[in-house]
Design an enzyme around this catalytic site. Structure first.
Site, PDB file in Angstrom:
ATOM      1  N   ARG A   1     -16.937 -22.294 -39.944  1.00 54.51           N
ATOM      2  CA  ARG A   1     -16.135 -21.543 -39.393  1.00 54.51           C
ATOM      3  C   ARG A   1     -16.474 -19.916 -40.023  1.00 54.51           C
ATOM      4  O   ARG A   1     -16.841 -19.174 -38.757  1.00 54.51           O
ATOM      5  CB  ARG A   1     -15.167 -21.652 -39.816  1.00 54.51           C
ATOM      6  CG  ARG A   1     -13.777 -22.655 -38.662  1.00 54.51           C
ATOM      7  CD  ARG A   1     -12.603 -22.933 -39.140  1.00 54.51           C
ATOM      8  NE  ARG A   1     -11.734 -23.468 -37.740  1.00 54.51           N
ATOM      9  CZ  ARG A   1     -10.743 -24.202 -37.858  1.00 54.51           C
ATOM     10  NH1 ARG A   1      -9.873 -23.632 -38.306  1.00 54.51           N
ATOM     11  NH2 ARG A   1     -10.230 -25.148 -37.127  1.00 54.51           N
TER      12      ARG A   1
ATOM     13  N   LYS B   1      -2.738 -41.250 -29.772  1.00 52.72           N
ATOM     14  CA  LYS B   1      -1.781 -40.948 -29.226  1.00 52.72           C
ATOM     15  C   LYS B   1      -1.981 -40.556 -27.664  1.00 52.72           C
ATOM     16  O   LYS B   1      -1.842 -39.284 -27.554  1.00 52.72           O
ATOM     17  CB  LYS B   1      -0.561 -40.311 -29.595  1.00 52.72           C
ATOM     18  CG  LYS B   1      -0.332 -41.653 -31.333  1.00 52.72           C
ATOM     19  CD  LYS B   1       0.900 -40.638 -32.512  1.00 52.72           C
ATOM     20  CE  LYS B   1       1.350 -41.488 -33.455  1.00 52.72           C
ATOM     21  NZ  LYS B   1       2.550 -40.650 -33.914  1.00 52.72           N
TER      22      LYS B   1
ATOM     23  N   GLY C   1     -10.612 -31.448 -34.114  1.00 54.19           N
ATOM     24  CA  GLY C   1     -10.980 -31.480 -35.252  1.00 54.19           C
ATOM     25  C   GLY C   1     -12.006 -32.796 -35.940  1.00 54.19           C
ATOM     26  O   GLY C   1     -12.677 -33.152 -36.396  1.00 54.19           O
TER      27      GLY C   1
ATOM     28  N   GLY D   1      -6.479 -26.506 -31.746  1.00 55.27           N
ATOM     29  CA  GLY D   1      -5.376 -26.370 -30.552  1.00 55.27           C
ATOM     30  C   GLY D   1      -5.380 -26.093 -29.329  1.00 55.27           C
ATOM     31  O   GLY D   1      -5.195 -25.610 -28.511  1.00 55.27           O
TER      32      GLY D   1
END
Length: 395
Positions: free
Chosen positions: A37, A198, A353, A376
């Site tokens: 980053r 999930k 990620g 996100g």
């Protein structure tokens, strides 16, 4: 990129430029362990400094509660940033107030300073008008180069963009261009790969993608829930049995979107590296089996889909990629996507990620058109949500 102001539109010389960057990097004992980053923000900082701007960096780090704490200070990050930048980065132990004003007032053209963690102030996450004003008083221009925080309507991401002349930094600009090319104005056919553990965490994502892409490839633990929804046995695999009706609903709403599920799987009786494993058709998973990766027939099927695609959007691995040999499916598909991209046959955009880690492990990340370091924000963009930090930059 015409709807966003960029650094091309900014007069930077002699200006105090507040730059929102992403320095929420992994650390261990005060040492930065992954500088990805940091590397992404260097072009924007260098350009501002080289054009005579005074770069005042704003960033958050960790999740501090109730105010300043040493564990979440940005001070150790300043040294790593300075090394990567190849020029001094002065750390300022305050975000607003007299100390910050004094430090910025002493800056010369081309200087770079890093202010303390914006989240040490409750006004940051509340996007409080008073805190926005305190920040705005420190600069003349605002540049947002932190797409990863663009899904948050915080003072340093959204509030400042509405208070000062606002521009997208080079990383933000590249990210927005890549995302527009992938889903807003894509070359078709468009394929989306969605993996991960999930279904419950990606329901909105799946609901959006089936209306926007031509083929949706589902992998990872979430594929087990879809297989179970089709009446197939999944043994002891990760599976959300309470969401079988939801999975059936996604399949029913697919319409013109073709959904691709695994046709074979690599199974083992234990979730550990190098556990004895075998590939079986998805109709032959035993009661003690755990599905830990897609099998060779599934890999071949996904490769065939990619051969006909023009655009790929990827979020999530196909299996337990952290454990060998259950990384094989993800590695094989990632390398195929990278090869097609390098050959000019595919536009490939990936993010999240686990996805970034998986593509790096496969040695495929550099072959992709764009790999987003945002988690996100990338997911919310794929879900079709409005990102406050992006909307505030629109002309």
């Amino acid at each position: 990129m015409t709807q966003f102001r960029t650094l091309d539109d900014a007069d930077l010389s002699g200006k105090r430029v507040l730059v929102r960057v992403d320095l929420n990097v992994p650390t261990e004992n005060g040492r930065v362990t992954d500088r990805t980053r940091i590397a992404r923000i260097l072009p924007t900082i260098r350009e501002i400094a080289d054009k005579g701007g005074r770069a005042v960096l704003l960033a958050h780090f960790g999740r501090p509660k109730g105010g300043p704490d040493e564990k979440n200070s940005l001070k150790p990050i300043a040294a790593a940033l300075s090394e990567e930048l190849g020029r001094p980065v002065a750390f300022v132990p305050a975000t607003v107030g007299d100390i910050a004003h004094s430090a910025i007032g002493a800056m010369k053209d081309g200087d770079v300073v890093l202010l303390e963690n914006t989240r040490f102030h409750p006004g940051e996450e509340k996007n409080a008008a008073e805190f926005v004003e305190q920040l705005a008083a420190l600069g003349d221009i605002f540049v947002n180069d932190a797409f990863s925080a663009a899904h948050r309507a915080h003072a340093s991401t959204e509030g400042l963009a509405r208070r000062l002349p606002a521009h997208a930094g080079r990383t933000m600009q590249a990210e927005l261009a890549a995302l527009a090319r992938a889903l807003e104005r894509p070359e078709r056919p468009v394929v989306a790969v969605v993996g991960g553990a999930k279904v419950s965490t990606k329901l909105e994502l799946l609901g959006n993608l089936v209306t926007r892409v031509d083929v949706l490839v589902i992998g990872g633990g979430m594929a087990n829930t879809f297989l179970a929804a089709q009446g197939k046995a999944v043994g002891k695999s990760l599976c959300e049995h309470d969401l079988l009706d939801t999975a059936r609903d996604v399949l029913a709403r697919a319409g013109a979107c073709r959904i691709v599920l695994p046709i074979d799987a690599v199974v083992a009786s234990a979730f550990k590296a190098h556990a004895p494993s075998r590939a079986v058709p998805v109709d032959a998973v035993g009661p003690d089996d755990m599905i830990l990766d897609i099998g060779p027939a599934s890999v071949a099927a996904v490769k065939a889909v990619l051969e006909t695609a023009r655009t790929l959007v990827w979020n999530g691995p196909f299996g337990a990629f952290e454990l060998q040999p259950f990384d094989a499916g993800t590695v094989a598909v990632a390398q195929e996507a990278a090869a097609l991209t390098v050959a000019g046959k595919l536009v490939s955009v990936a993010g999240g990620g686990d996805t970034v880690a998986a593509l790096n492990a496969a040695g495929a990340a550099e072959g992709f058109t764009y790999v987003s370091t945002a988690g996100g924000a990338f997911l919310e963009w794929m879900e079709g949500k409005v990102l406050p930090g992006v909307e505030a930059l629109r002309r």
